[in-house]
Design a protein around this motif. Structure first.
Motif: not given
Lengths: 110, 115
Positions: A17, A59, A76
């Protein structure tokens, strides 16, 4: 009046991340996020209006804290395709000029 | 689909020549922009327009000029090219509402080299 981004550069492994920050010295009306891949033009990701909203795009999501005059972009479970330079863009609460940020280079490696 | 075009894509030209970089969009957007960007670096706004017969200079001092005679067309002209003008030039357009620009759509860019 140009917003400042941090970090300047980041290297990630696939699946990790990352957070990219964008800070302004003046009150903001909106924040835009763009991604530019090497040799290509910037592509729009999302826009956040004042009101402290948060948005998502697959994401990739972002938040906007108008009190702190900051926005953050959250990536992410990064993928190789996320590599590129990320730019925030800001519109001031007073005035309607648009300013691109200093940019953050993100590299995702296998 | 967003359509914004720039020509030429690549240009190598000698010092002192006059050049015009073309930009056209088919989306009917009122606001258009010209940015200058060196490889891997920041985007610098050099000119923008709110609509026909409206042009403004951006933050980066530039020796170029622009015109907006038609909504869809926003050409940028360098009267006398110099090596310091070597860069990539990106054109963009957006809708405009509530005193704020919406998302910008970018053209593919013109990579200019002045020898």
């Amino acid at each position: 009046q140009q917003p400042v981004q941090s970090p300047q550069a980041v290297i990630l492994r696939e699946g990790e991340d990352a957070v990219i920050n964008c800070s302004s010295s003046k009150a903001l009306y909106s924040v835009h996020w763009y991604r530019q891949k090497h040799g290509e033009a910037p592509v729009f990701l999302m826009i956040l209006l004042k009101g402290g909203e948060q948005k998502g795009h697959e994401k990739i999501s972002a938040s906007f804290n108008e009190k702190k005059q900051q926005s953050s972009l959250y990536l992410t479970a990064s993928q190789l395709s996320y590599s590129g330079t990320y730019f925030c863009g800001t519109v001031l609460l007073r005035g309607n000029q648009f300013y691109f940020g200093t940019g953050t280079s993100l590299t995702v490696i296998p | 689909e967003a359509d914004i075009y720039q020509t030429p894509r690549y240009l190598v030209i000698g010092t002192g020549k006059k050049i015009t970089l073309e930009c056209s969009q088919t989306m009917g957007h009122d606001k258009m922009y010209w940015y200058q960007q060196d490889p891997g670096m920041e985007l610098h706004l050099i000119h923008y327009s709110y609509g026909v017969n409206s042009t403004e200079k951006g933050d980066l001092s530039s020796e170029s000029t622009v015109s907006r005679i038609r909504t869809e067309h926003f050409p940028l002209t360098l009267e006398s090219a110099r090596p310091s003008h070597t860069s990539q030039y990106l054109c963009a357009s957006s809708e405009w509402g509530g005193g704020s620009p919406y998302e910008q759509y970018f053209g593919p860019g013109t990579r200019l080299t002045v020898t």
